[in-house]
Design a protein around this motif. Structure first.
Motif, PDB file in Angstrom:
ATOM      1  N   ASN A  17       0.865  -1.172   0.000  1.00 63.72           N
ATOM      2  CA  ASN A  17       0.000   0.000   0.000  1.00 63.72           C
ATOM      3  C   ASN A  17       0.909   1.231   0.000  1.00 63.72           C
ATOM      4  OD1 ASN A  17       0.878   0.312   2.668  1.00 63.72           O
ATOM      5  ND2 ASN A  17      -0.764  -1.030   3.382  1.00 63.72           N
ATOM      6  N   ASP A  18       0.353   2.371   0.371  1.00 54.39           N
ATOM      7  CA  ASP A  18       1.118   3.594   0.202  1.00 54.39           C
ATOM      8  C   ASP A  18       2.409   3.647   0.996  1.00 54.39           C
ATOM      9  OD1 ASP A  18      -0.598   4.511  -1.591  1.00 54.39           O
ATOM     10  OD2 ASP A  18      -1.679   5.889  -0.259  1.00 54.39           O
ATOM     11  N   HIS A  19       2.430   3.003   2.121  1.00 57.10           N
ATOM     12  CA  HIS A  19       3.596   3.195   2.975  1.00 57.10           C
ATOM     13  C   HIS A  19       4.221   1.893   3.463  1.00 57.10           C
ATOM     14  CE1 HIS A  19      -0.250   3.496   4.903  1.00 57.10           C
ATOM     15  NE2 HIS A  19       0.269   2.983   5.995  1.00 57.10           N
ATOM     16  N   SER A  20       3.893   0.777   2.816  1.00 56.25           N
ATOM     17  CA  SER A  20       4.621  -0.438   3.151  1.00 56.25           C
ATOM     18  C   SER A  20       4.766  -1.320   1.916  1.00 56.25           C
ATOM     19  CB  SER A  20       3.920  -1.203   4.280  1.00 56.25           C
ATOM     20  OG  SER A  20       2.686  -1.688   3.842  1.00 56.25           O
ATOM     21  N   ALA A  21       5.776  -2.181   1.965  1.00 50.40           N
ATOM     22  CA  ALA A  21       6.057  -3.039   0.825  1.00 50.40           C
ATOM     23  C   ALA A  21       6.810  -4.260   1.316  1.00 50.40           C
ATOM     24  CB  ALA A  21       6.880  -2.294  -0.209  1.00 50.40           C
ATOM     25  N   VAL A  22       6.836  -5.281   0.492  1.00 46.04           N
ATOM     26  CA  VAL A  22       7.612  -6.469   0.815  1.00 46.04           C
ATOM     27  C   VAL A  22       8.920  -6.405   0.035  1.00 46.04           C
ATOM     28  CG1 VAL A  22       7.686  -8.965   0.824  1.00 46.04           C
ATOM     29  CG2 VAL A  22       5.516  -7.792   1.077  1.00 46.04           C
ATOM     30  N   ILE A  23      10.000  -6.587   0.740  1.00 50.85           N
ATOM     31  CA  ILE A  23      11.305  -6.666   0.109  1.00 50.85           C
ATOM     32  C   ILE A  23      11.684  -8.137   0.007  1.00 50.85           C
ATOM     33  CG2 ILE A  23      13.740  -6.088   0.327  1.00 50.85           C
ATOM     34  CD1 ILE A  23      12.328  -3.600   0.110  1.00 50.85           C
ATOM     35  N   ILE A  24      12.080  -8.570  -1.158  1.00 46.82           N
ATOM     36  CA  ILE A  24      12.442  -9.973  -1.335  1.00 46.82           C
ATOM     37  C   ILE A  24      13.871 -10.074  -1.860  1.00 46.82           C
ATOM     38  CG2 ILE A  24      11.905 -12.097  -2.556  1.00 46.82           C
ATOM     39  CD1 ILE A  24       9.037 -11.152  -2.756  1.00 46.82           C
ATOM     40  N   VAL A  25      14.655 -10.886  -1.197  1.00 43.74           N
ATOM     41  CA  VAL A  25      16.039 -11.082  -1.621  1.00 43.74           C
ATOM     42  C   VAL A  25      16.200 -12.502  -2.126  1.00 43.74           C
ATOM     43  CG1 VAL A  25      18.427 -11.051  -0.906  1.00 43.74           C
ATOM     44  CG2 VAL A  25      16.797  -9.518   0.173  1.00 43.74           C
ATOM     45  N   VAL A  26      16.769 -12.640  -3.293  1.00 46.07           N
ATOM     46  CA  VAL A  26      17.046 -13.969  -3.821  1.00 46.07           C
ATOM     47  C   VAL A  26      18.547 -14.102  -4.007  1.00 46.07           C
ATOM     48  CG1 VAL A  26      16.560 -15.634  -5.642  1.00 46.07           C
ATOM     49  CG2 VAL A  26      14.873 -13.886  -5.073  1.00 46.07           C
ATOM     50  N   THR A  27      19.086 -15.217  -3.523  1.00 43.60           N
ATOM     51  CA  THR A  27      20.524 -15.435  -3.687  1.00 43.60           C
ATOM     52  C   THR A  27      20.781 -16.368  -4.856  1.00 43.60           C
ATOM     53  OG1 THR A  27      20.675 -17.411  -2.334  1.00 43.60           O
ATOM     54  CG2 THR A  27      20.723 -15.304  -1.187  1.00 43.60           C
ATOM     55  N   SER A  28      22.037 -16.456  -5.213  1.00 40.43           N
ATOM     56  CA  SER A  28      22.400 -17.280  -6.366  1.00 40.43           C
ATOM     57  C   SER A  28      22.072 -18.754  -6.144  1.00 40.43           C
ATOM     58  CB  SER A  28      23.879 -17.122  -6.674  1.00 40.43           C
ATOM     59  OG  SER A  28      24.635 -17.401  -5.521  1.00 40.43           O
ATOM     60  N   THR A  29      21.928 -19.163  -4.892  1.00 44.99           N
ATOM     61  CA  THR A  29      21.599 -20.564  -4.646  1.00 44.99           C
ATOM     62  C   THR A  29      20.103 -20.802  -4.528  1.00 44.99           C
ATOM     63  OG1 THR A  29      21.856 -20.170  -2.283  1.00 44.99           O
ATOM     64  CG2 THR A  29      23.751 -21.068  -3.450  1.00 44.99           C
ATOM     65  N   GLY A  30      19.348 -19.724  -4.716  1.00 46.51           N
ATOM     66  CA  GLY A  30      17.909 -19.901  -4.695  1.00 46.51           C
ATOM     67  C   GLY A  30      17.285 -19.708  -3.335  1.00 46.51           C
ATOM     68  N   GLN A  31      18.069 -19.294  -2.359  1.00 47.84           N
ATOM     69  CA  GLN A  31      17.474 -18.972  -1.070  1.00 47.84           C
ATOM     70  C   GLN A  31      16.684 -17.682  -1.193  1.00 47.84           C
ATOM     71  OE1 GLN A  31      21.210 -19.273   1.300  1.00 47.84           O
ATOM     72  NE2 GLN A  31      19.815 -20.152   2.805  1.00 47.84           N
ATOM     73  N   VAL A  32      15.583 -17.642  -0.498  1.00 52.45           N
ATOM     74  CA  VAL A  32      14.746 -16.454  -0.547  1.00 52.45           C
ATOM     75  C   VAL A  32      14.517 -15.945   0.867  1.00 52.45           C
ATOM     76  CG1 VAL A  32      12.488 -15.535  -1.154  1.00 52.45           C
ATOM     77  CG2 VAL A  32      13.571 -17.243  -2.603  1.00 52.45           C
ATOM     78  N   GLN A  33      14.671 -14.671   1.037  1.00 52.85           N
ATOM     79  CA  GLN A  33      14.389 -14.064   2.328  1.00 52.85           C
ATOM     80  C   GLN A  33      13.489 -12.876   2.078  1.00 52.85           C
ATOM     81  OE1 GLN A  33      16.325 -15.281   5.083  1.00 52.85           O
ATOM     82  NE2 GLN A  33      16.517 -13.597   6.528  1.00 52.85           N
ATOM     83  N   ASN A  34      12.539 -12.642   2.969  1.00 48.45           N
ATOM     84  CA  ASN A  34      11.680 -11.494   2.732  1.00 48.45           C
ATOM     85  C   ASN A  34      11.362 -10.770   4.017  1.00 48.45           C
ATOM     86  OD1 ASN A  34       9.759 -13.888   3.262  1.00 48.45           O
ATOM     87  ND2 ASN A  34       8.550 -12.061   3.587  1.00 48.45           N
ATOM     88  N   ARG A  35      10.947  -9.567   3.869  1.00 45.23           N
ATOM     89  CA  ARG A  35      10.618  -8.752   5.033  1.00 45.23           C
ATOM     90  C   ARG A  35       9.658  -7.657   4.606  1.00 45.23           C
ATOM     91  NH1 ARG A  35      14.080  -6.474   9.731  1.00 45.23           N
ATOM     92  NH2 ARG A  35      14.472  -8.692   9.748  1.00 45.23           N
ATOM     93  N   THR A  36       8.727  -7.390   5.492  1.00 43.95           N
ATOM     94  CA  THR A  36       7.818  -6.283   5.222  1.00 43.95           C
ATOM     95  C   THR A  36       8.385  -5.028   5.854  1.00 43.95           C
ATOM     96  OG1 THR A  36       5.979  -7.817   5.336  1.00 43.95           O
ATOM     97  CG2 THR A  36       5.461  -5.470   5.432  1.00 43.95           C
ATOM     98  N   VAL A  37       8.521  -3.999   5.070  1.00 39.84           N
ATOM     99  CA  VAL A  37       9.045  -2.750   5.617  1.00 39.84           C
ATOM    100  C   VAL A  37       7.996  -1.656   5.528  1.00 39.84           C
ATOM    101  CG1 VAL A  37      11.440  -3.250   5.076  1.00 39.84           C
ATOM    102  CG2 VAL A  37      10.021  -2.097   3.396  1.00 39.84           C
TER     103      VAL A  37
END
Lengths: 350, 350
Positions: free
Chosen positions: A144-164
């Motif tokens: 929405n206007d003031h939050s988003a999900v950040i998603i990090v993908v590594t070369s090995t396919g690991q995924v990490q995410n966080r709502t900021v």
DNA sequence: ATTAGCACTCGACGCATTTGAGTGCTAACA
DNA sequence: TGTTAGCACTCAAATGCGTCGAGTGCTAAT
């Protein structure tokens, strides 16, 4: 130095005690076939072994049990850890690796469960930590206007995410620009360098493109822990309550601290990591050899598993010092090889 | 129907027994201030209460303990669950919600730990299941020629990911086209309808754009479980081993099955979900009221928490039937309100 | 060097006794 | 009629005691 005969006797005491959990008397040993010795002789030898610290007596008129030093000698010199695992064990483990499990997380969990099921001790798995992973991609999905999900993908396919949540005064498009910058400049950067690189290289560029410098830093700070995901190792436990079946844990006062220790993942991770750094492929810590006070009556056996020859994770077993060292070591070696293979396939792209 | 005096006595027996864990005798009750009754009178009343099934005697010359029916009556009629929680409890819980925890997963875990810490029972938290989430975005990040990470983001910011390996004969660009189709056609679709919608609406379009129909289906099948993420509720346990401090679990044979039951998350989820569906905000299952055989000597108290008035999750506590019902119910109500607030803020975009 | 024999030790077990908390019943009392 | 004091009774838990037996250490014979 022990005589050959003393070694034989020590081995017999350990082997018998491990299964019976009762002190072993001289008569019991003398009745063993292919050992033409009377109880009296055994008694003498046992007295010597006790004097040297390899055996001990719970009380005067009881049989002998191995001391921790005795177990240590057994593990170092008497156990045969190279022979094959039993057929039953083999088939049990085989199903673990042939079953098509596509989520790597479930493999780790299941491995811990199987280890516990086979041994009646607690199975431990420290998930793989691949150190040379790089940033593959950074995604941002606005919610929405003031939050988003950040998603990090590594070369090995690991995924990490966080709502900021964005600080007041930072608009979505500024965030998106920021993400763009990170992607452009830092793709391919090893994850462990991420945090410093972000500060060193990006800050000035960020300042140029984003309106408010102060806010940009605040924002980066918020994203940083996710991006620089320390590749934090996760630990999986299996069958901790199986240990309550062991005679030494029939007393709740004895069992409680150990189970309680296992409940705190961070401590377990630390203990496993310590062993993972060691040179050898398998490590055996008997009783007081554990740095952890709680485990002074327990043994911790671990083995590392590898990807491309590099150790990336640890599996292990915790149980009372009266442990089937030989079998457990063989089991762990076998399983760690299997895991190495599986993960290697996975990370090198199957 | 119980007389007022019987109610008072029953309440006293329960209250005393819950803290002492020893059978309560008539003398003990008669010594209570503001109750000018002799032991003999209490004995008569107790005999009546026993006849009616609210109390029982472990053996002939022992005091009385509440029966499960007695606890039930206590919970339904005698407990005061509306009063405030104690100041100590309040401050303990407050720190849980004021501490800035940005990962919602850690909130759930920490809640379970705090619940256990306060009660010495096992704390349970069933993570939020928001049913009306919709597909926000589907991302695909190629890892190499034949595998990629699929990432699903929902409107509430939940992220699910999975590594998929493509069947031979499917090229990366075909996969990307497939993902594009899904995004175009299904964004905004409620997650629970995802799977059927995918089959109904997309298949023919897929067949048109992707070369090999058969393979496309195989591929979609592989992605489907991730996309149609059933919003699977996760359960968090806290302080299971705290229960070993309870007198009724001093016997390992008693404790083992319960702890073992708790180890299997799926069973726990099921038990909690059952209570979550109930109408009331808090549910108390005493002993045999639990469908689970293992918990026949335990009580399970649960409370739901809500987002925008809709129940989305469950918190609870498992302990022996001798439980501080009043306090636990008050605690759970308080915590569930706090969680509702927290999650509502989170999901409605703070 | 090995072993048979024997006195000795000490926990485990079974059994009887004691103790005490708590009950049920009866009779007296308000 | 409800309440209470008194008393005999019950039973689990604690205590004490003798027995049993596995196992030891020591000594003397082989």
């Amino acid at each position: 130095m022990l005589t050959d005969r003393q070694k034989v006797i020590l081995r017999m005491v350990v082997d018998d005690y491990v299964v019976s959990a009762e002190p072993i008397g001289s008569r019991t040993i003398s009745k063993h076939p292919n050992l033409g010795l009377s109880a009296a002789t055994i008694r003498n030898e046992m007295a010597d072994l006790e004097e040297m610290g390899y055996l001990e007596q719970p009380h005067a008129s009881a049989g002998r049990i191995p001391s921790q030093q005795g177990y240590r000698y057994y593990v170092d010199n008497l156990v045969n850890s190279d022979s094959k695992i039993s057929v039953d064990d083999f088939t049990m483990i085989k199903s673990l690796f042939t079953e098509k499990i596509d989520e790597m997380e479930r493999v780790a969990q299941q491995t811990a469960v199987v280890l516990s099921g086979l041994t009646q001790y607690t199975g431990l798995v420290l998930g793989p930590q691949v150190y040379d992973t790089m940033l593959k991609n950074l995604q941002i999905i606005p919610l929405n206007d003031h939050s988003a999900v950040i998603i990090v993908v590594t070369s090995t396919g690991q995924v990490q995410n966080r709502t900021v949540t964005f600080p007041e005064g930072i608009a979505m498009d500024e965030v998106e620009r920021l993400v763009g910058i990170v992607n452009r400049r830092l793709q391919g950067t090893p994850m462990y360098k991420m945090r410093s690189r972000m500060l060193e290289e990006i800050m000035h560029e960020v300042a140029r493109s984003v309106g408010d410098y102060e806010e940009a830093i605040r924002l980066l700070d918020q994203i940083a822990p996710t991006i620089g995901l320390e590749n934090e190792a996760k630990v999986y436990l299996g069958g901790a309550t199986n240990m309550l079946l062991q005679p030494e844990f029939q007393d709740v006062q004895k069992a409680q601290p150990v189970l309680s220790w296992l409940e705190h993942r961070d401590r377990v991770v630390e203990a496993l990591k310590a062993d993972g750094r060691a040179e050898q492929r398998t490590s055996v810590r008997i009783g007081i050899e554990n740095d952890v006070e709680t485990l002074q009556d327990c043994s911790l056996i671990t083995a590392t598993y590898h990807v491309s020859g590099v150790p990336v994770g640890v599996i292990g077993v915790v149980g009372p010092t009266r442990m089937e060292y030989g079998r457990v070591i063989r089991l762990l070696r076998h399983v760690s090889l299997g895991l190495s293979e599986l993960y290697s396939k996975f990370y090198n792209g199957s």
